[in-house]
Design a protein around this motif. Structure first.
Motif, mmCIF file in Angstrom:
data_model
loop_
_atom_site.group_PDB
_atom_site.id
_atom_site.type_symbol
_atom_site.label_atom_id
_atom_site.label_comp_id
_atom_site.label_asym_id
_atom_site.label_seq_id
_atom_site.Cartn_x
_atom_site.Cartn_y
_atom_site.Cartn_z
ATOM 1 N N UNK A 16 26.102 -73.409 9.786
ATOM 2 C CA UNK A 16 26.600 -73.681 8.441
ATOM 3 C C UNK A 16 28.063 -73.316 8.353
ATOM 4 N N UNK A 17 28.435 -72.649 7.271
ATOM 5 C CA UNK A 17 29.836 -72.293 7.064
ATOM 6 C C UNK A 17 30.340 -71.289 8.091
ATOM 7 N N UNK A 18 29.564 -70.261 8.382
ATOM 8 C CA UNK A 18 30.021 -69.242 9.332
ATOM 9 C C UNK A 18 30.322 -69.854 10.693
ATOM 10 N N UNK A 22 31.649 -75.365 1.254
ATOM 11 C CA UNK A 22 30.664 -76.341 0.784
ATOM 12 C C UNK A 22 29.710 -76.673 1.926
ATOM 13 N N UNK A 23 28.415 -76.576 1.667
ATOM 14 C CA UNK A 23 27.399 -76.948 2.659
ATOM 15 C C UNK A 23 26.582 -78.127 2.165
ATOM 16 N N UNK A 83 17.975 -81.836 0.689
ATOM 17 C CA UNK A 83 17.778 -80.840 -0.368
ATOM 18 C C UNK A 83 18.885 -80.858 -1.401
ATOM 19 N N UNK A 84 20.139 -80.887 -0.958
ATOM 20 C CA UNK A 84 21.236 -80.877 -1.915
ATOM 21 C C UNK A 84 22.519 -80.371 -1.296
ATOM 22 N N UNK A 85 23.441 -79.979 -2.166
ATOM 23 C CA UNK A 85 24.762 -79.521 -1.750
ATOM 24 C C UNK A 85 25.043 -78.199 -2.440
ATOM 25 N N UNK A 86 25.549 -77.220 -1.689
ATOM 26 C CA UNK A 86 25.866 -75.901 -2.236
ATOM 27 C C UNK A 86 27.341 -75.598 -2.030
ATOM 28 N N UNK A 87 27.906 -74.798 -2.925
ATOM 29 C CA UNK A 87 29.303 -74.393 -2.802
ATOM 30 C C UNK A 87 29.468 -72.965 -3.295
ATOM 31 N N UNK A 88 30.398 -72.250 -2.672
ATOM 32 C CA UNK A 88 30.649 -70.858 -3.050
ATOM 33 C C UNK A 88 31.977 -70.408 -2.464
ATOM 34 N N UNK A 89 32.517 -69.338 -3.009
ATOM 35 C CA UNK A 89 33.688 -68.698 -2.407
ATOM 36 C C UNK A 89 33.257 -67.598 -1.438
ATOM 37 N N UNK A 90 31.952 -67.409 -1.276
ATOM 38 C CA UNK A 90 31.396 -66.402 -0.379
ATOM 39 C C UNK A 90 30.645 -67.118 0.747
ATOM 40 N N UNK A 143 26.595 -68.191 0.792
ATOM 41 C CA UNK A 143 26.340 -69.637 0.862
ATOM 42 C C UNK A 143 25.357 -69.962 1.975
ATOM 43 N N UNK A 144 25.606 -69.440 3.175
ATOM 44 C CA UNK A 144 24.689 -69.716 4.289
ATOM 45 C C UNK A 144 23.315 -69.110 4.044
ATOM 46 N N UNK A 145 23.261 -67.921 3.430
ATOM 47 C CA UNK A 145 21.973 -67.303 3.128
ATOM 48 C C UNK A 145 21.184 -68.160 2.145
ATOM 49 N N UNK A 146 21.847 -68.642 1.098
ATOM 50 C CA UNK A 146 21.181 -69.481 0.101
ATOM 51 C C UNK A 146 20.673 -70.775 0.715
ATOM 52 N N UNK A 147 21.479 -71.384 1.585
ATOM 53 C CA UNK A 147 21.067 -72.637 2.224
ATOM 54 C C UNK A 147 19.883 -72.410 3.165
ATOM 55 N N UNK A 148 19.903 -71.292 3.893
ATOM 56 C CA UNK A 148 18.776 -70.966 4.768
ATOM 57 C C UNK A 148 17.505 -70.792 3.952
ATOM 58 N N UNK A 149 17.617 -70.134 2.807
ATOM 59 C CA UNK A 149 16.451 -69.929 1.947
ATOM 60 C C UNK A 149 15.940 -71.253 1.384
#
Length: 368
Positions: free
Chosen positions: A164-166, A272-273, A296-303, A307-313
């Protein structure tokens, strides 16, 4: 401390299509606070290997670019050369591949610039306070940019469980030397059956680590510094990295590299993931297998960690697709990443990201 992760599902209609939804997601996540008029903005993407089709669609990247331009900033799309011999091992071939995959200016409305130069060695060393590393080699254009927007395809990965982002920051923003440092602790190896003793690798080595012995290239492991120039130079594809580093150490090094990529970008980054076409392996392959879950969708964060934790969940809470590479964990709540790569402890990258201070695993999901 909990970080906000903004989430947009894939639903769309006459009142708001998916492109408009992407724009609203970026606004809600705080794009405007990251940018100033006239700034140069690196949009870090993955151009996709030739033959792959699961990388983020260029028409979606166009919306990201347009949102940045609306704020008066100047975006450019960027990626880095690969460590392995392939279509994207140097800038000329990589940019040709990107254009063939749809990332032409006429589509994305932004120029394409490799962040690590012509052969993957245009980089700067950045000091980090890592558990394993004290300095990292980051592509110069990432560091030179005023702001950084990382747009990542969230999928499984054979070495890190998920990418993901990392991973986009750590692997994707590093030079070839940096990729070598993350993946291996030993010198590259020569496949004698492919080597014709042409000597190009010898000329490319600045450390006198390569010699021609009995008509074949030979690498002195003691003299080798791991810059990987010989891998790039070899037209026979006879020199390759020795993938000897353990998955957990790769992930820790990757996160420490992500820390370096974010150097000087405090308050100047957005992540953005796209949790779409969640494939079993990396987009670096010249093919892509069936997705293990539905889009599933698209997620965005400044963290980036949150962000990667939320997407994994979100992936793990989805129902897994049958007749795919997913061998277990099909039920909602099942571990999809271990269902594809059972030997990988994918939480390591999240734990280390939190330890390095670049984000928090605690998050609040804000649905838009």
């Amino acid at each position: 401390m909990s970080s906000k992760v903004y989430f947009a599902d894939m639903r769309a209609g006459a009142r708001e299509n998916l492109f408009a939804k992407i724009g609203r997601l970026m606004k809600e996540a705080g794009l405007a606070s990251c940018l100033r008029e006239g700034e140069l903005v690196a949009v870090k993407v993955h151009f996709g290997e030739k033959g792959n089709h699961t990388f983020i669609r260029p028409i979606f990247i166009r919306r990201v670019v347009d949102e940045i331009k609306e704020l008066g900033a100047n975006p450019f799309l960027t990626d880095s050369s690969t460590l392995y011999p392939g279509q994207r091992k140097e800038a000329v071939s990589a940019l040709a591949c990107a254009i063939e995959n749809g990332f032409a200016y006429s589509v994305v409305n932004a120029p394409l610039i490799m962040c690590d130069g012509l052969r993957g060695h245009t980089a700067q060393e950045v000091p980090v306070k890592g558990e394993l590393l004290k300095k990292v080699s980051i592509g110069s254009e990432i560091l030179e940019a005023d702001a950084l927007i990382a747009v990542s395809h969230f999928k499984c990965h054979e070495l890190t469980g998920f990418g993901g982002t990392l991973k986009n920051l750590g692997m994707g923003c590093s030079s070839r030397t940096g990729k070598m440092q993350q993946h291996s602790t030993v010198a590259p190896k020569v496949a004698e059956k492919f080597c014709n003793g042409c000597g190009i690798c010898l000329k490319s080595c600045a450390h006198a680590a390569v010699a021609i012995v009995e008509g074949r290239a030979n690498i002195d492991a003691e003299a080798c510094v791991g810059c990987s120039r010989c891998i790039t130079a070899c037209v026979q594809k006879a020199i390759n990295i020795q993938w000897n580093e353990s998955a957990s150490l790769v992930m820790k090094k990757m996160v420490e590299y992500a820390t370096g990529a974010l150097s000087g970008k405090k308050g100047k980054s957005l992540f953005i993931n796209f949790i779409t076409q969640v494939s079993p392996a990396c987009d670096c392959y010249g093919h892509a297998d069936a997705p293990i879950v539905n889009d599933i969708g698209i997620c965005a964060s400044t963290d980036p960690v949150a962000l990667d934790q939320a997407c994994a969940d979100l992936v793990n809470n989805a129902r897994g697709n049958l007749d795919t590479a997913l061998a277990s964990g099909h039920e909602p709540g099942g571990d999809k990443f271990r269902g594809v790569h059972p030997e990988i402890d994918w939480e390591v990258q999240l734990e280390h990201g939190e330890k390095m201070g670049i984000g928090s695993r605690k998050y609040t999901l804000v649905k838009i």
